[in-house]
Motif scaffolding. Structure first.
Motif, PDB file in Angstrom:
ATOM      1  N   ILE A 378       0.849  -1.201   0.000  1.00 57.02           N
ATOM      2  CA  ILE A 378       0.000   0.000   0.000  1.00 57.02           C
ATOM      3  C   ILE A 378       0.880   1.246   0.000  1.00 57.02           C
ATOM      4  O   ILE A 378       0.659   2.194  -0.760  1.00 57.02           O
ATOM      5  CB  ILE A 378      -0.958   0.003   1.203  1.00 57.02           C
ATOM      6  CG1 ILE A 378      -2.051  -1.057   1.034  1.00 57.02           C
ATOM      7  CG2 ILE A 378      -1.615   1.388   1.352  1.00 57.02           C
ATOM      8  CD1 ILE A 378      -2.966  -1.185   2.239  1.00 57.02           C
ATOM      9  N   ARG A 379       1.894   1.237   0.856  1.00 62.75           N
ATOM     10  CA  ARG A 379       2.771   2.411   0.917  1.00 62.75           C
ATOM     11  C   ARG A 379       3.606   2.564  -0.354  1.00 62.75           C
ATOM     12  O   ARG A 379       3.858   3.686  -0.805  1.00 62.75           O
ATOM     13  CB  ARG A 379       3.660   2.333   2.164  1.00 62.75           C
ATOM     14  CG  ARG A 379       2.881   2.630   3.442  1.00 62.75           C
ATOM     15  CD  ARG A 379       3.755   2.640   4.676  1.00 62.75           C
ATOM     16  NE  ARG A 379       4.133   1.302   5.088  1.00 62.75           N
ATOM     17  CZ  ARG A 379       5.377   0.893   5.300  1.00 62.75           C
ATOM     18  NH1 ARG A 379       6.385   1.730   5.115  1.00 62.75           N
ATOM     19  NH2 ARG A 379       5.629  -0.329   5.692  1.00 62.75           N
ATOM     20  N   LEU A 380       4.020   1.455  -0.941  1.00 61.40           N
ATOM     21  CA  LEU A 380       4.713   1.559  -2.221  1.00 61.40           C
ATOM     22  C   LEU A 380       3.804   2.140  -3.297  1.00 61.40           C
ATOM     23  O   LEU A 380       4.244   2.945  -4.135  1.00 61.40           O
ATOM     24  CB  LEU A 380       5.213   0.177  -2.657  1.00 61.40           C
ATOM     25  CG  LEU A 380       6.484  -0.350  -1.992  1.00 61.40           C
ATOM     26  CD1 LEU A 380       6.723  -1.808  -2.369  1.00 61.40           C
ATOM     27  CD2 LEU A 380       7.699   0.501  -2.372  1.00 61.40           C
ATOM     28  N   SER A 381       2.529   1.747  -3.273  1.00 64.93           N
ATOM     29  CA  SER A 381       1.594   2.244  -4.285  1.00 64.93           C
ATOM     30  C   SER A 381       1.333   3.733  -4.143  1.00 64.93           C
ATOM     31  O   SER A 381       0.846   4.372  -5.078  1.00 64.93           O
ATOM     32  CB  SER A 381       0.277   1.468  -4.209  1.00 64.93           C
ATOM     33  OG  SER A 381      -0.476   1.823  -3.061  1.00 64.93           O
ATOM     34  N   GLU A 382       1.638   4.300  -2.971  1.00 65.51           N
ATOM     35  CA  GLU A 382       1.488   5.749  -2.781  1.00 65.51           C
ATOM     36  C   GLU A 382       2.526   6.528  -3.585  1.00 65.51           C
ATOM     37  O   GLU A 382       2.287   7.678  -3.962  1.00 65.51           O
ATOM     38  CB  GLU A 382       1.636   6.109  -1.297  1.00 65.51           C
ATOM     39  CG  GLU A 382       0.494   5.644  -0.414  1.00 65.51           C
ATOM     40  CD  GLU A 382       0.741   5.987   1.049  1.00 65.51           C
ATOM     41  OE1 GLU A 382       1.886   6.358   1.395  1.00 65.51           O
ATOM     42  OE2 GLU A 382      -0.197   5.877   1.845  1.00 65.51           O
ATOM     43  N   ILE A 383       3.676   5.922  -3.823  1.00 58.73           N
ATOM     44  CA  ILE A 383       4.764   6.687  -4.444  1.00 58.73           C
ATOM     45  C   ILE A 383       5.025   6.285  -5.886  1.00 58.73           C
ATOM     46  O   ILE A 383       5.855   6.915  -6.560  1.00 58.73           O
ATOM     47  CB  ILE A 383       6.068   6.554  -3.628  1.00 58.73           C
ATOM     48  CG1 ILE A 383       6.583   5.112  -3.631  1.00 58.73           C
ATOM     49  CG2 ILE A 383       5.870   7.048  -2.208  1.00 58.73           C
ATOM     50  CD1 ILE A 383       7.970   4.953  -3.013  1.00 58.73           C
ATOM     51  N   GLY A 384       4.347   5.243  -6.373  1.00 57.02           N
ATOM     52  CA  GLY A 384       4.580   4.856  -7.756  1.00 57.02           C
ATOM     53  C   GLY A 384       3.769   3.645  -8.168  1.00 57.02           C
ATOM     54  O   GLY A 384       2.909   3.161  -7.430  1.00 57.02           O
ATOM     55  N   ARG A 385       4.091   3.135  -9.334  1.00 55.84           N
ATOM     56  CA  ARG A 385       3.312   2.075  -9.959  1.00 55.84           C
ATOM     57  C   ARG A 385       3.859   0.703  -9.595  1.00 55.84           C
ATOM     58  O   ARG A 385       5.070   0.490  -9.538  1.00 55.84           O
ATOM     59  CB  ARG A 385       3.350   2.273 -11.479  1.00 55.84           C
ATOM     60  CG  ARG A 385       2.496   1.318 -12.284  1.00 55.84           C
ATOM     61  CD  ARG A 385       2.537   1.721 -13.758  1.00 55.84           C
ATOM     62  NE  ARG A 385       3.884   1.637 -14.311  1.00 55.84           N
ATOM     63  CZ  ARG A 385       4.410   0.514 -14.835  1.00 55.84           C
ATOM     64  NH1 ARG A 385       3.687  -0.596 -14.877  1.00 55.84           N
ATOM     65  NH2 ARG A 385       5.628   0.534 -15.334  1.00 55.84           N
ATOM     66  N   LEU A 386       2.925  -0.238  -9.344  1.00 56.68           N
ATOM     67  CA  LEU A 386       3.270  -1.641  -9.196  1.00 56.68           C
ATOM     68  C   LEU A 386       2.984  -2.341 -10.518  1.00 56.68           C
ATOM     69  O   LEU A 386       1.997  -2.036 -11.178  1.00 56.68           O
ATOM     70  CB  LEU A 386       2.452  -2.295  -8.076  1.00 56.68           C
ATOM     71  CG  LEU A 386       2.473  -1.614  -6.704  1.00 56.68           C
ATOM     72  CD1 LEU A 386       1.506  -2.318  -5.766  1.00 56.68           C
ATOM     73  CD2 LEU A 386       3.878  -1.612  -6.118  1.00 56.68           C
ATOM     74  N   GLU A 387       3.835  -3.286 -10.905  1.00 59.19           N
ATOM     75  CA  GLU A 387       3.649  -3.966 -12.182  1.00 59.19           C
ATOM     76  C   GLU A 387       3.620  -5.476 -11.981  1.00 59.19           C
ATOM     77  O   GLU A 387       4.512  -6.042 -11.337  1.00 59.19           O
ATOM     78  CB  GLU A 387       4.781  -3.609 -13.152  1.00 59.19           C
ATOM     79  CG  GLU A 387       4.652  -4.274 -14.518  1.00 59.19           C
ATOM     80  CD  GLU A 387       5.801  -3.950 -15.448  1.00 59.19           C
ATOM     81  OE1 GLU A 387       5.893  -4.570 -16.537  1.00 59.19           O
ATOM     82  OE2 GLU A 387       6.636  -3.083 -15.088  1.00 59.19           O
ATOM     83  N   LEU A 388       2.582  -6.126 -12.529  1.00 58.18           N
ATOM     84  CA  LEU A 388       2.504  -7.578 -12.523  1.00 58.18           C
ATOM     85  C   LEU A 388       3.249  -8.132 -13.724  1.00 58.18           C
ATOM     86  O   LEU A 388       3.003  -7.730 -14.865  1.00 58.18           O
ATOM     87  CB  LEU A 388       1.049  -8.050 -12.577  1.00 58.18           C
ATOM     88  CG  LEU A 388       0.851  -9.566 -12.710  1.00 58.18           C
ATOM     89  CD1 LEU A 388       1.267 -10.287 -11.436  1.00 58.18           C
ATOM     90  CD2 LEU A 388      -0.595  -9.901 -13.074  1.00 58.18           C
ATOM     91  N   LEU A 389       4.155  -9.063 -13.479  1.00 62.53           N
ATOM     92  CA  LEU A 389       4.864  -9.752 -14.551  1.00 62.53           C
ATOM     93  C   LEU A 389       4.149 -11.072 -14.833  1.00 62.53           C
ATOM     94  O   LEU A 389       3.862 -11.832 -13.901  1.00 62.53           O
ATOM     95  CB  LEU A 389       6.320 -10.000 -14.151  1.00 62.53           C
ATOM     96  CG  LEU A 389       7.113  -8.746 -13.745  1.00 62.53           C
ATOM     97  CD1 LEU A 389       8.551  -9.118 -13.389  1.00 62.53           C
ATOM     98  CD2 LEU A 389       7.076  -7.694 -14.846  1.00 62.53           C
TER      99      LEU A 389
END
Length: 677
Positions: A378-389
């Motif tokens: 959640i905190r990572l998603s606050e600062i940028g994009r998550l990508e599913l490989l």
């Protein structure tokens, strides 16, 4: 069409009167003609609301016939409606015929006039009409946007047709967003796609916390050694093991200089990971649990994606195999809103992140004992994009090993994690001076039960005296038909603040979330399966004015017997015991029940509300313990305040009872220890 028997056709098309000849071609022609006739009747009916149905279906139709065709062929079976004045669940309940009553059965079956939604009750029309379809058509043929609706008695407020259409259209749009955010995290099949992999490159630091896992940690390390990407360091952090786990790890450190063992005291998995992060030297960081294994391409594919893209972190698909050998796949590509409103979809064992991103968010929250991966992403998603490989990176055996964090800790850690992002208790406390001292905020939640909830609201407003109150009503992720009924019945009352949640937050977090939207200096928590008696509210408020910290009503069962006049804790008893003697005057109690509980907003905020670690049980007893520990233990039962409790339990109500009991008794022991010091 010859394969359709008449019995089946009549189930599909209520009111069907054509007779089959036995000639396949002729019978098919008859059925096609009947279909065209029915579509034409719907298209020409005043009941069809083109704008509303377009919103329901999520598409724009070129004309009424196109909309009617879509509804007849697809929409009806999907539970859609062509008018905001008809809701399948409501109508089937009021006809008493269950799932046999649908829009098509109503429209073509000449069913008697009844109530088709909270907004439409045929008995409230000035002129009696024989069938439900005729009642709807007669009303809609002459109504305009300013026409008040003939509402059912459980509808709180009387909207106009225009207001109802706006509410219904807004709700359909919200529901489509909800479907997107809460789409399934696990799928039964997954087709991997080819991905680019790096054969060498920047260093990846892998952090592996372990405690007392000598039988599994070796396989986890072996999966790292088997990676096709060679540029890594593995930091194993032993979290105070008391067995041979460090010896197992030491054999690997002796054989490969890329592997390091760090020894730590038993500080928990988050503390261990943070120790590993502080020792990490890589550009990227990855995480592996001691009972999981990577597939060989995980690091190579992850590094390649991070090197070519701008995501703060990447994650791959997890293949999960249960004890019966059934395979499922965690494979969802989403963002922050999906995480907050639909739940986690990133397994930490597949996550590879930029080191600077992990540093920026401060690593792992060491106050959390479970769902730490959810909190981190959640905190990572606050600062940028998550990508599913799109490849399987982890093979996971989802056995119910009693030593796992996920099976030892209580389930409420997910809600405790979410609290950080849904509630700002400091802001709530800062705003306390702006709360209305003359306003009482009544908080009520429901999940999947519109019938009891609307009866409770009706009783609440029927007893309204000079006391100013608002009702903050939270629909806690109910199924869509229930949410639709609740929204229709409650949205038009200006004294009701309706909050819709896309997913069930459980009672504690749901109640805290609703409290955050309240405006009164005094707050009353009231179960949705209750009916208040006349004059129930003033005695509660009088007790608060007299200095009580919290005061509850006498809770009666439907037969009038006392169900709860407070709780008491007894040494040797695992559960709190309800007081069932009826008081004749206000009296002190050891701990209060939240079935009907009044307290001050400032005190509720000071103790941070109900604790989300509890999952639908004992939140009220725990609240009392924490209030008492903070020096606010004046709890009372008001003898003149009576509330009937219908005891309707929502689905899954007792699923976490053992964990709740364990947590409560830990809190009791801590309080007793503090008193002894």
């Amino acid at each position: 069409m010859a394969r359709f028997s008449m019995a089946r056709l009549r189930r599909l098309w209520p009111g069907l009167r054509v007779r089959m000849s036995g000639n396949p071609a002729a019978d098919a022609a008859l059925v096609r003609a009947e279909r065209r006739l029915r579509i034409r009747r719907i298209a020409r009916s005043a009941v069809l609301d083109l704008e509303f149905y377009s919103a329901e279906a999520g598409t724009v139709f070129r004309n009424r016939r196109a909309a009617a065709t879509h509804f007849f062929d697809e929409g009806a079976a999907a539970g859609l409606s062509v008018t905001p004045l008809f809701q399948n669940e409501w109508y089937s309940f009021h006809t008493g015929r269950g799932g046999d009553s649908t829009f098509l059965s109503m429209f073509f079956g000449a069913e008697p006039a009844a109530s088709s939604s909270p907004w439409f009750d045929a008995s409230a029309l000035p002129t009696r009409v024989p069938t439900m379809r005729e009642a709807l058509e007669a009303f809609l043929a002459h109504a305009d946007a300013n026409t008040p609706l003939p509402v059912h008695e459980l509808c709180s407020g009387t909207p106009t047709l225009g207001e109802a259409r706006r509410i219904a259209i807004d709700l359909t749009r919200w529901h489509r967003q909800r479907v997107q955010h809460t789409r399934p995290r696990l799928v039964e099949s997954w087709t991997a796609r080819a991905v680019e992999t790096a054969s060498s490159g920047p260093l990846v630091s892998i952090v592996l916390p372990v405690r007392n896992r000598p039988a599994t940690v070796g396989a986890a390390i072996e999966s790292v050694l088997a990676q096709t990407y060679p540029d890594w360091e593995l930091i194993v952090v032993d979290d105070g093991s008391t067995d041979t786990t460090p010896d197992v790890v030491a054999r690997y450190t002796a054989g490969d200089p890329r592997i390091t063992l760090l020894r730590a005291s038993a500080g928990g998995v988050s503390a261990s990971r943070n120790i590993g992060l502080r020792a990490a030297r890589g550009r990227y960081v990855a995480f592996l649990d001691s009972d999981n294994r990577w597939l060989p391409e995980l690091l190579g594919a992850s590094v390649a994606a991070l090197e070519r893209g701008d995501a703060v972190a990447v994650h791959s698909v997890v293949e999960m195999t249960d004890d019966e050998g059934i395979h499922r796949y965690l494979a969802l590509d989403g963002g922050r809103e999906d995480l907050l409103h639909g739940g986690n979809f990133v397994d930490l064992n597949t996550l590879v992140a930029r080191r600077e991103s992990i540093d920026r968010i401060g690593g792992f929250d060491e106050s959390l004992r479970r769902w730490v991966d959810y909190d981190l992403v959640i905190r990572l998603s606050e600062i940028g994009r998550l990508e599913l490989l799109p490849f399987v990176g982890v093979a996971y055996t989802a056995s119910m090993d009693t030593g796992r964090i996920s099976t030892v800790e209580v389930t409420g850690w997910e809600q405790r994690s979410l609290t950080k992002y849904l509630l700002d208790w400091r802001a709530i406390e800062r705003d306390l001076p702006t709360r209305d001292g003359d306003l009482v905020s009544i908080v009520m939640l429901t999940y999947a039960d519109w019938w009891a909830s609307l009866r409770a609201v009706r009783a609440l407003f029927a007893d309204r005296d000079s006391t100013r109150f608002e009702l903050v009503f939270l629909d806690n992720g109910s199924p869509a038909p229930v949410t639709g009924i609740i929204a229709a019945a409650l949205s038009a009352n200006p004294s009701i603040r309706l909050i819709l949640r896309e997913r069930n937050l459980n009672f504690a977090l749901g109640a805290d979330f609703a409290f955050a939207s309240s405006r009164g200096a005094r707050v009353v928590f009231l179960n949705n399966d209750t009916e208040v008696h006349q004059g129930w509210l003033p005695p509660l408020l009088a007790a608060l004015d007299d200095g009580a910290d919290a005061v509850q009503s006498i809770i009666e069962d439907p037969d009038g017997a006392v169900e709860n006049a407070g709780f008491r804790l007894v040494d040797g008893e695992e559960l709190p015991l309800p007081v069932v003697e009826r008081p004749t005057t206000d009296r002190a109690i050891e701990l209060p029940s939240a079935i009907a509980l009044a307290t001050r907003a400032d005190l509720f905020a000071a103790v941070r509300g109900f604790d989300p670690l509890y999952t639908n049980g004992f939140e009220d007893v725990d609240l009392g313990l924490r209030m008492r520990s903070s020096g606010h233990g004046d709890f009372r039962v008001a003898a003149a305040s009576v509330v009937t409790h219908l005891s309707r339990f929502s689905p899954g109500r007792f699923a976490a009872e053992r964990g709740n009991i364990r947590l409560l008794n830990e809190r009791r022991a801590a309080e007793q220890a503090a008193q002894a010091r």
